[in-house]
Design a protein around this motif. Structure first.
Motif, mmCIF file in Angstrom:
data_model
loop_
_atom_site.group_PDB
_atom_site.id
_atom_site.type_symbol
_atom_site.label_atom_id
_atom_site.label_comp_id
_atom_site.label_asym_id
_atom_site.label_seq_id
_atom_site.Cartn_x
_atom_site.Cartn_y
_atom_site.Cartn_z
ATOM 1 N N ILE A 1 1.010 18.564 -2.669
ATOM 2 C CA ILE A 1 -0.022 17.694 -2.095
ATOM 3 C C ILE A 1 0.496 16.303 -1.688
ATOM 4 O O ILE A 1 -0.092 15.654 -0.820
ATOM 5 C CB ILE A 1 -1.258 17.604 -3.029
ATOM 6 N N ARG A 2 1.611 15.855 -2.270
ATOM 7 C CA ARG A 2 2.135 14.545 -1.836
ATOM 8 C C ARG A 2 2.493 14.559 -0.343
ATOM 9 O O ARG A 2 2.569 13.508 0.290
ATOM 10 C CB ARG A 2 3.340 14.124 -2.690
ATOM 11 N N LYS A 3 2.699 15.764 0.216
ATOM 12 C CA LYS A 3 2.972 15.841 1.662
ATOM 13 C C LYS A 3 1.788 15.291 2.471
ATOM 14 O O LYS A 3 1.927 14.988 3.647
ATOM 15 C CB LYS A 3 3.262 17.284 2.071
ATOM 16 N N ALA A 4 0.614 15.205 1.835
ATOM 17 C CA ALA A 4 -0.548 14.596 2.517
ATOM 18 C C ALA A 4 -0.209 13.177 2.964
ATOM 19 O O ALA A 4 -0.677 12.703 4.003
ATOM 20 C CB ALA A 4 -1.754 14.567 1.582
ATOM 21 N N LEU A 5 0.619 12.490 2.153
ATOM 22 C CA LEU A 5 0.976 11.101 2.470
ATOM 23 C C LEU A 5 1.867 11.008 3.697
ATOM 24 O O LEU A 5 2.158 9.931 4.191
ATOM 25 C CB LEU A 5 1.672 10.449 1.262
ATOM 26 N N ASN A 6 2.299 12.162 4.169
ATOM 27 C CA ASN A 6 3.126 12.197 5.373
ATOM 28 C C ASN A 6 2.316 12.435 6.629
ATOM 29 O O ASN A 6 2.890 12.584 7.716
ATOM 30 C CB ASN A 6 4.165 13.301 5.217
ATOM 31 N N VAL B 1 0.819 -1.223 0.000
ATOM 32 C CA VAL B 1 0.000 0.000 0.000
ATOM 33 C C VAL B 1 0.847 1.263 0.000
ATOM 34 O O VAL B 1 0.328 2.345 -0.229
ATOM 35 C CB VAL B 1 -1.009 0.049 1.180
ATOM 36 N N ASP B 2 2.156 1.129 0.271
ATOM 37 C CA ASP B 2 2.942 2.359 0.385
ATOM 38 C C ASP B 2 4.301 2.271 -0.316
ATOM 39 O O ASP B 2 4.492 2.829 -1.394
ATOM 40 C CB ASP B 2 3.108 2.726 1.874
ATOM 41 N N ALA B 3 5.253 1.549 0.289
ATOM 42 C CA ALA B 3 6.649 1.665 -0.159
ATOM 43 C C ALA B 3 6.880 1.343 -1.634
ATOM 44 O O ALA B 3 7.666 2.023 -2.305
ATOM 45 C CB ALA B 3 7.530 0.762 0.709
ATOM 46 N N GLY C 1 7.338 5.465 -6.453
ATOM 47 C CA GLY C 1 8.646 5.837 -6.975
ATOM 48 C C GLY C 1 9.651 6.413 -5.993
ATOM 49 O O GLY C 1 10.679 6.926 -6.412
ATOM 50 N N LYS C 2 9.388 6.343 -4.688
ATOM 51 C CA LYS C 2 10.444 6.768 -3.759
ATOM 52 C C LYS C 2 11.406 5.599 -3.587
ATOM 53 O O LYS C 2 10.984 4.477 -3.290
ATOM 54 C CB LYS C 2 9.863 7.153 -2.398
ATOM 55 N N THR C 3 12.698 5.863 -3.791
ATOM 56 C CA THR C 3 13.699 4.806 -3.622
ATOM 57 C C THR C 3 14.819 5.341 -2.746
ATOM 58 O O THR C 3 14.968 6.558 -2.621
ATOM 59 C CB THR C 3 14.321 4.394 -4.981
ATOM 60 N N VAL D 1 -5.761 5.569 -3.643
ATOM 61 C CA VAL D 1 -5.585 6.888 -2.997
ATOM 62 C C VAL D 1 -4.160 7.370 -3.230
ATOM 63 O O VAL D 1 -3.917 8.505 -3.651
ATOM 64 C CB VAL D 1 -5.869 6.808 -1.469
ATOM 65 N N LYS D 2 -3.210 6.485 -2.977
ATOM 66 C CA LYS D 2 -1.808 6.899 -3.133
ATOM 67 C C LYS D 2 -1.496 7.236 -4.590
ATOM 68 O O LYS D 2 -0.851 8.243 -4.878
ATOM 69 C CB LYS D 2 -0.859 5.816 -2.598
ATOM 70 N N GLU D 3 -1.952 6.387 -5.503
ATOM 71 C CA GLU D 3 -1.673 6.629 -6.927
ATOM 72 C C GLU D 3 -2.184 7.994 -7.380
ATOM 73 O O GLU D 3 -1.525 8.698 -8.130
ATOM 74 C CB GLU D 3 -2.387 5.569 -7.767
#
Ligand code: GLY
Length: 354
Positions: free
Chosen positions: A227-232, A124-126, A130-132, A213-215
């Motif tokens: 807005i990706r900061k929402a995932l934080n 669901v996350d990692a 595309g965060k590596t 949601v993440k996509e």
């Protein structure tokens, strides 16, 4: 700019075979850790497109997400003739998709990667978005890049092999996705019974919903400029709890720390943005029911505050929070006084009886 396909697969064998047969590459490699080599590699090893693939196996565990293991992956790729047209299939949890993604991003300036997450956290996350990267200088994910895999195959059958703690760990990110998205998603996640007789087929539906949601957020802001900061959400304090737990030699799984962070940051959301108290209580109740309490006391507050000053979202020395005004209404770049931050730590301790 992020060209990433996510497949929720009910037939990994066929889906992988079809996808990889349609790709042009000269050589395919598989990356596993010692656990996934034993438990998950047997599931994919007979797929015709993967039959001849060299397997690179590294040590399991986040402490091994380091430069030495990265170097070992580069070395194998180099010695076995990988080129920019090769493909690296990352089979494992977040540690493998992070380090394998970064190896792929950097080898000959980038070869393509495919992620097959085997934990709920990675599914669901990692593995998605595309965060590596790797840990460095004692700091988590200090070195890394945004580098999207060509495809992520999520096969929920792998989830059946996970222990309860790891299910809970991944589920914390699903609670977060629900809180930042919509009331409908929120209710479905809050109503799910995480007891021992878990309904895996319903969990699969929730996983698909959570990944969507993440996509959606990543497609809007792949490089976390806004807005990706929402995932934080939940992670500023959650990461501080996680780091403190390591210092205290009672390490929390990432998602367990995030669950505790959600409690504190929902409190901040209530105080700063008017997040409704009844929903705050509902989430606290849910987390209390399923997650172990993280034990700390007021002597840890300065350390926790100091840890928050290292958060990647901070700018100009200010601790930058993502907060919610209500379910689905996200406010990024929120500054919060030190006094209120410490109050949110009190709130956690009062509610969890620690
Ligand atoms: N794990 C948060 C993100 O991918 O942005």
């Amino acid at each position: 700019m992020i060209d990433q396909k996510v497949v929720i697969s009910n037939d990994l064998h066929t889906d992988l075979q079809t996808f990889l047969s349609g790709m042009k590459y000269d050589k395919v490699f598989i990356l596993t850790d010692t656990n996934t080599y034993e438990k998950c590699y047997p599931v994919v090893k007979d797929i015709p497109v993967l039959k001849e693939a060299p397997v690179i196996t590294i040590q399991a565990g986040d402490t091994y997400k380091n430069i030495d293991q990265l170097s070992a992956i580069w070395l194998r790729l180099s010695n076995e003739g990988a080129t920019r047209n090769s493909l690296l299939v990352n089979l494992g949890g977040g540690m493998i998709t992070d380090i394998g993604g970064f190896a792929g991003a950097t080898f000959k300036r980038g070869l393509r990667t495919v992620n097959i997450p085997t934990t709920l956290m990675a599914s669901v996350d990692a593995a998605v978005g595309g965060k590596t990267g790797i840990n460095f200088n004692g700091l988590k994910n200090e070195i890394g890049s945004f580098y999207a895999p060509a495809c992520v195959f999520i096969d929920c059958e792998f989830l059946r092999t996970l222990d309860r703690d790891n299910i809970l760990s991944g589920y914390a990110e699903m609670i977060k996705h629900a809180l930042i998205s919509s009331m409908e998603t929120y209710l479905s996640v809050m109503l799910f019974d995480l007891d021992q007789q878990m309904d895996y087929s319903f969990l699969n539906k929730l996983v698909a919903q959570s990944v969507a949601v993440k996509e959606r957020i990543v497609a809007e802001d792949p490089r976390e400029q806004g807005i990706r900061k929402a995932l934080n959400f939940g992670h500023t304090i959650g990461h501080a709890y996680e780091s403190l737990s390591f210092r205290k030699n009672m390490p929390l799984l990432h998602g367990h720390a995030v669950a505790a962070g959600l409690v504190s940051e929902l409190y901040l959301s209530h105080k700063r943005c008017g997040f409704p108290m009844d929903q705050l209580r509902q989430v606290v109740q849910y987390i209390k029911e399923y997650y172990p309490a993280f034990v700390f006391d007021c002597k840890d507050y300065e350390d926790l505050y100091e840890l928050m000053t290292h958060d990647k979202k901070n700018e100009g020395g200010i601790i930058n929070f993502t907060l919610l005004a209500k379910v689905g209404e996200v406010h990024i770049n929120q500054e919060v006084s030190k006094e209120l931050i410490l109050e949110s730590l009190d709130f956690y301790r009062e509610n969890f009886g620690v």
